[in-house]
Design an enzyme around this catalytic site. Structure first.
Site: not given
Ligand code: UDP
Length: 181
Positions: A16-17, A19-20, A45, A58-59, A144-145
């Site tokens: 993912y990283d 690729g961008k 996000n 997550v949302v 996971d960042p």
């Molecule tokens: N996350 C979470 N529960 C979920 C889905 C995601 O706690 O059901 C966390 C995930 O580990 C990350 C953050 O929410 O720390 C954002 O995740 P998302 O996949 O939406 O975006 P990204 O990781 O690409 O920022």
């Protein structure tokens, strides 16, 4: 936008990283070799109506879980942060970038600089949906960042843009969307 990055090339998120990064490189090669008009936006996000309910972000996960009354799945301790940009704000930023002078190629960060922990997001979704769902912790995905927050100084200056829709307002609109489908 100036930072050149120090990312894993082999981890589960690396494609993912990388690729961008590769896409940005190709864009600048096309600009140099073919004088192609390019714009490079770095999108942070983003959320809003028409998210796919089960794509795992997550949302959408939290809202769908809250509306069903199922447990809300926090990965790790929920202290990692993200900054959530409402889709209409992002589209406004992208449109401004595309209409801007060709000298403004980017990379330019587009996102909302207001940072929340994932736990705060979960609590806000619980408050707004009035759900009886409880929080449960699940393992944190690898790589996971722990923090993500855009610096949007360039977008403010070059595009006179900044997000206008606060998280609660955007979440209310998104919750209403998920209730309607
Ligand atoms: N996350 C979470 N529960 C979920 C889905 C995601 O706690 O059901 C966390 C995930 O580990 C990350 C953050 O929410 O720390 C954002 O995740 P998302 O996949 O939406 O975006 P990204 O990781 O690409 O920022």
């Amino acid at each position: 936008e100036k930072y050149r990055g120090s990312v894993s090339t082999t981890g589960p998120r690396a494609c993912y990283d990388e690729g961008k990064r590769c896409a940005e490189t190709l864009f600048f090669d096309y600009l140099r070799q073919h004088n192609l008009r390019i714009r490079v936006a770095r999108i942070f996000n983003t959320y809003g109506p028409r998210m796919v309910p089960d794509d795992g972000r997550v949302v959408s996960n939290f809202i769908v879980q809250a509306l069903k009354g199922s447990p809300i799945t926090i990965y790790g301790d929920g202290m990692q942060t993200r900054s959530f940009c409402y889709v209409d704000d992002l589209i406004e930023g992208m449109t401004r970038l595309m209409k801007a002078d060709d000298k403004i190629t980017g990379p330019i960060n587009l996102g909302n600089p207001v940072e929340f922990t994932i736990r705060q997001l979960a609590e806000t979704v619980i408050k707004l949906t009035k759900t009886k769902s409880r929080l449960i912790e699940k393992p944190l995905p690898e790589d996971d960042p722990t923090q993500r927050c855009p610096d949007i100084k360039s977008a403010r200056k070059a595009l006179k843009w900044q997000p206008e829709i606060e998280l609660e307002e955007g979440l209310i609109r998104t919750i209403n969307y998920f209730k309607s489908i």
